[in-house]
Motif scaffolding. Structure first.
Motif: not given
Length: 407
Positions: A104-125
């Motif tokens: 479900s929406i737990w998946t968004a947590g993995a993406v947000l982790g990339f956003a906070i850690k590495s910025g918007w480019r890796r979050a977009a990937a």
């Protein structure tokens, strides 16, 4: 550096809470629709793994140092596996109707982790990978699927961009604070040099010229060194430093008695030396020929460091009187010191009966590197959070009002 950011650290705490709450939400959805799964045990096995992984890695997403790129890669793999496993354990009818995937929406947590850690480019990937998995699980570009994918992508890119801007701002602020600290230290050194070395060199020049002979040559050399040092001081000073600084040294006039300043810890004050002292005791040291002092009948306490700086500024004002002011008949000008204890501030007024300061003379002196008023008087009061007002009328003397807040 990243872990100490005031903007980023709350985001890690929020992500920690988000993972736990959305894990509980995914388990609740599974329990509610248990009888509708084709393979409920398979779905339950995956969600058990998801729950164990989430709870076992709570501390890993509490800071940037613990949340490493390999960990985020595994986190994303767990989310993708749950999405791709959904068509296997769920019915096609539920999927076509827009039913949730296993994580479900737990998946968004993995993406947000990339956003906070590495910025918007890796979050977009990472968002694109999640979007591709959702499309594959749904068997096409369903409206609900596209909506959810775009929402996760936009949110993660926005958060990643904000974090990158915050990091750049923190670096800029750190550089500015280092420059400001260096500027304050240069100003302190310039002020102390003016109160000691420059005035001694000026005195040697005047006395040597008056005596003549070999002393005149010594005076000339002292004058050259004074001019060179003033140029160095004025080129390295930014007079508008505004962060308060405690401590200081007395002016080069009458010394401030060491006995007037209490030792460490005496008096229970909040000054840098841990105590307070009576400003009257410091200023009374300046009383002498041509200098009068009017004081209140009761003690006027200030933190020891602030009191020393105030006394040093008074000494610098008196030095200017001795050096530049002459009475109506050419004799040394008379000076008066008035100490006032106001409810929220201590005010000291230094007045003389000299010829006054011509208009524009202070600006010219500062341009020539003569920083007595700018540093020894105004600079000291500014560092204490106070003010120094100078009023001079040609032919009617000069008045300097020094105001230091009590807090």
């Amino acid at each position: 550096m990243a872990a100490g950011m005031s903007v980023e650290q709350p985001l890690w705490r929020a992500l920690t809470a988000y993972r736990v709450l959305t894990m509980g939400y995914a388990l609740a959805l599974y329990a509610h629709a248990y009888g509708e799964y084709v393979h409920p045990l398979g779905a339950g096995a995956y969600l058990a793994v998801l729950a164990v992984w989430t709870l076992a890695t709570v501390r890993r997403v509490s800071s940037a140092e613990r949340c490493t790129p390999p960990f985020l890669a595994v986190e994303l793999a767990v989310a993708l596996a749950g999405i791709l496993l959904t068509p296997v354990v769920d019915t096609q009818a539920r999927i076509d109707a827009g039913g949730p995937t296993l994580p479900s929406i737990w998946t968004a947590g993995a993406v947000l982790g990339f956003a906070i850690k590495s910025g918007w480019r890796r979050a977009a990937a990472a968002s694109l990978l999640v979007g591709a998995a959702n499309v594959a699980a749904a068997g096409g570009f369903a409206q609900d699927t596209v909506h959810n994918v775009l929402l996760v992508c936009i949110a993660s890119v926005a958060i990643g961009y904000v974090v990158e801007v915050a990091r750049a701002s923190e670096r800029t602020l750190a550089r500015a604070l280092r420059i400001e600290a260096a500027t304050r230290e240069r100003e302190r050194l310039a002020r102390d040099i003016h109160d000691s070395v420059l005035q001694v060199l000026a005195m040697v020049q005047r006395r040597g010229t008056a005596i003549g002979g070999e002393a005149a040559e010594l005076g000339r050399l002292a004058g050259e060194q004074e001019a060179a040092l003033r140029t160095l001081v004025s080129s390295g000073v930014v007079p508008e430093a505004s962060v308060p600084r405690d401590g200081g040294v007395p002016a080069s006039g009458s010394p401030v008695p060491a006995a007037a300043v209490p030792p460490q810890g005496r008096g229970g004050g909040d000054g840098e030396d841990g105590g307070e002292c009576d400003v009257r005791a410091l200023l009374s040291a300046y009383v002498g020929s041509g200098i009068s002092f009017a004081e209140p009948g009761a003690p006027v306490p200030l933190p020891a460091a602030a009191a020393r700086e105030l006394a040093a500024a008074v000494g610098a004002a008196l030095d200017n009187v001795r050096t530049h002011a002459r009475g109506p008949s050419g004799e040394e000008a008379q000076a008066w010191i008035l100490l006032e204890d106001e409810p929220d501030a201590v005010v000291v007024t230094v007045r003389d009966d000299g010829p006054g300061i011509p208009h524009g003379r202070l600006e010219d002196a500062e341009a020539e590197g003569r920083m007595g008023v700018a540093l020894s008087i105004r600079g000291r009061l500014r560092d204490l959070g106070g003010s120094a007002e100078l009023l001079s009328v040609p032919g009617q003397g000069t008045e300097v009002e020094l105001r230091v807040p009590k807090r």
